[in-house]
Design a protein around this motif. Structure first.
Motif, PDB file in Angstrom:
ATOM      1  N   SER A  12       0.846  -1.190   0.000  1.00 19.18           N
ATOM      2  CA  SER A  12       0.000   0.000   0.000  1.00 19.18           C
ATOM      3  C   SER A  12       0.883   1.242   0.000  1.00 19.18           C
ATOM      4  CB  SER A  12      -0.914   0.018   1.229  1.00 19.18           C
ATOM      5  OG  SER A  12      -1.635   1.228   1.302  1.00 19.18           O
ATOM      6  N   ALA A  13       0.474   2.251  -0.767  1.00 18.54           N
ATOM      7  CA  ALA A  13       1.263   3.482  -0.834  1.00 18.54           C
ATOM      8  C   ALA A  13       1.145   4.308   0.436  1.00 18.54           C
ATOM      9  CB  ALA A  13       0.823   4.305  -2.038  1.00 18.54           C
ATOM     10  N   GLY A  14       0.107   4.072   1.228  1.00 19.59           N
ATOM     11  CA  GLY A  14      -0.080   4.834   2.455  1.00 19.59           C
ATOM     12  C   GLY A  14      -1.254   5.794   2.341  1.00 19.59           C
ATOM     13  N   VAL A  71      -1.504   9.057   3.294  1.00 19.52           N
ATOM     14  CA  VAL A  71      -1.220  10.442   2.886  1.00 19.52           C
ATOM     15  C   VAL A  71      -1.132  10.579   1.369  1.00 19.52           C
ATOM     16  CG1 VAL A  71       0.438  12.334   3.042  1.00 19.52           C
ATOM     17  CG2 VAL A  71      -0.132  11.007   5.088  1.00 19.52           C
ATOM     18  N   PRO A  72      -0.346   9.761   0.647  1.00 21.82           N
ATOM     19  CA  PRO A  72      -0.344   9.872  -0.823  1.00 21.82           C
ATOM     20  C   PRO A  72      -1.723   9.631  -1.424  1.00 21.82           C
ATOM     21  CG  PRO A  72       1.523   8.575  -0.073  1.00 21.82           C
ATOM     22  CD  PRO A  72       0.637   8.762   1.118  1.00 21.82           C
ATOM     23  N   TRP A  73      -2.452   8.659  -0.860  1.00 25.16           N
ATOM     24  CA  TRP A  73      -3.812   8.387  -1.354  1.00 25.16           C
ATOM     25  C   TRP A  73      -4.700   9.616  -1.182  1.00 25.16           C
ATOM     26  CZ3 TRP A  73      -8.364   8.549   1.443  1.00 25.16           C
ATOM     27  CH2 TRP A  73      -9.499   8.039   0.807  1.00 25.16           C
ATOM     28  N   TYR A  74      -4.613  10.259  -0.028  1.00 24.62           N
ATOM     29  CA  TYR A  74      -5.444  11.439   0.239  1.00 24.62           C
ATOM     30  C   TYR A  74      -5.083  12.594  -0.698  1.00 24.62           C
ATOM     31  CZ  TYR A  74      -7.750  15.177   2.839  1.00 24.62           C
ATOM     32  OH  TYR A  74      -8.544  16.237   3.189  1.00 24.62           O
ATOM     33  N   ILE A  75      -3.797  12.778  -0.949  1.00 23.39           N
ATOM     34  CA  ILE A  75      -3.363  13.856  -1.854  1.00 23.39           C
ATOM     35  C   ILE A  75      -3.890  13.623  -3.264  1.00 23.39           C
ATOM     36  CG2 ILE A  75      -1.349  14.909  -2.945  1.00 23.39           C
ATOM     37  CD1 ILE A  75       0.170  14.436  -0.339  1.00 23.39           C
ATOM     38  N   VAL A  76      -3.825  12.392  -3.746  1.00 19.47           N
ATOM     39  CA  VAL A  76      -4.313  12.087  -5.094  1.00 19.47           C
ATOM     40  C   VAL A  76      -5.821  12.312  -5.185  1.00 19.47           C
ATOM     41  CG1 VAL A  76      -4.672  10.219  -6.756  1.00 19.47           C
ATOM     42  CG2 VAL A  76      -2.455  10.476  -5.627  1.00 19.47           C
ATOM     43  N   ASN A 100      -6.369  16.509  -4.260  1.00 17.15           N
ATOM     44  CA  ASN A 100      -5.688  17.533  -5.069  1.00 17.15           C
ATOM     45  C   ASN A 100      -5.703  17.257  -6.565  1.00 17.15           C
ATOM     46  OD1 ASN A 100      -5.141  18.680  -2.621  1.00 17.15           O
ATOM     47  ND2 ASN A 100      -2.945  18.264  -2.651  1.00 17.15           N
ATOM     48  N   TYR A 101      -5.719  15.978  -6.949  1.00 16.10           N
ATOM     49  CA  TYR A 101      -5.666  15.640  -8.373  1.00 16.10           C
ATOM     50  C   TYR A 101      -7.023  15.216  -8.925  1.00 16.10           C
ATOM     51  CZ  TYR A 101      -0.590  15.853  -7.918  1.00 16.10           C
ATOM     52  OH  TYR A 101       0.697  16.280  -7.690  1.00 16.10           O
TER      53      TYR A 101
END
Length: 288
Positions: A119-121, A123-128, A131-132
């Motif tokens: 799993s990427a984690g 925080v990166p999941w939330y940013i994607v 924000n994206y």
């Protein structure tokens, strides 16, 4: 023809299953009785199958605000739409990976199944997602982040591999295209696994409250699970920090009322798909 004999072993097996079924029903019946009991009688005398005093205060508190009804609507919409989209995408991916002629299907399968182990984690999941994809405070935030489940795709792929490829080859000889083969031939033969995966997806959407917790600030988009979680947390806080509030708030009965409210729709849906469940999960899990 020989008649099947009904012996003592059969009677014993039936009795075991009847007793087991009754044992599983006891907690559910107790939950119903506690939810319609008076809070004071519960505090003084404990849980009972026959309440000393009947009361619907727990349900009145839960449904006193229209936000609960709205949360039910949101959850039903999310469950129906999310399950439908998830079934379409998962079945297409599973069928694609089951066809031997598809190029790079093993690489695609590897990419899809990597999240099962790694799993990427958060925080990166939330940013994607925020924000994206810009899903924050939209109804799609409750649907898209969990629309694909690699385990469900794994079940579908294995089930499709159990269907004889001769059916597809015969249809191709007659001039049928891949879309026609999938929707007219493969899909009707795959109802057991589709019902199983549909049940898994609907349960995931119905029981999920983390998407609302992380991505939703608008009260109009709260799911019923998250809203009842907030109600339960509020009652627990008030019970610990205010003696006056705890005396009036049915903190014990409201927990069981929330349990019945959240589990009710699933109980109504499950009997219609359970006949497909065992066949779908067995074939989809053990076939190579």
């Amino acid at each position: 023809m020989k008649k099947n004999k009904f012996g003592w072993l059969d009677i014993f097996i039936y009795l075991v299953f009847i007793i087991f079924s009754l044992v599983t029903l006891v907690p559910f019946i107790l939950a119903i009785m506690v939810s319609i009991s008076d809070e004071r009688s519960i505090v003084l005398n404990g849980y009972k199958f026959i309440p000393d005093l009947f009361s619907l205060d727990a349900y009145k508190i839960i449904f006193q605000d229209s936000i609960v009804t709205n949360a039910y609507k949101i959850t039903i919409i999310v469950t129906i739409v999310g399950t439908f989209i998830s079934l379409i995408l998962s079945s297409l991916l599973g069928y694609m990976m089951s066809v031997q002629k598809v190029k790079y299907r093993n690489i695609i399968a590897l990419i899809i199944f990597i999240p099962i182990v790694f799993s990427a984690g958060l925080v990166p999941w939330y940013i994607v997602v925020t924000n994206y994809l810009h899903l924050k405070n939209t109804i799609w935030a409750l649907i898209l982040p969990i629309v694909i489940n690699p385990f469900n795709i794994f079940l579908l792929r294995n089930y499709y591999k159990s269907i004889s490829p001769a059916l597809s080859e015969s249809a191709e000889i007659d001039g049928a295209g891949p879309w026609f083969i999938f929707y007219k031939i493969i899909t009707p033969l795959s109802m057991p696994i589709l019902a199983t995966v549909g049940l898994f997806s609907s349960l995931s959407y119905w029981n999920d409250f983390t998407m609302s917790l992380w991505l939703i600030d608008d009260r109009k988009l709260f799911s019923v699970q998250f809203l009842l979680y907030r109600i339960n947390s509020m009652i627990a806080y008030m019970s610990q920090h205010s003696n006056v509030a705890s005396a009036r708030m049915p903190s014990e009965t409201i927990v069981f009322a929330m349990f019945l409210i959240t589990i009710g729709p699933i109980i109504l849906v499950y009997p219609y798909v359970q006949k497909y469940f065992v066949k779908g999960i067995m074939v989809g899990s053990i076939k190579g």
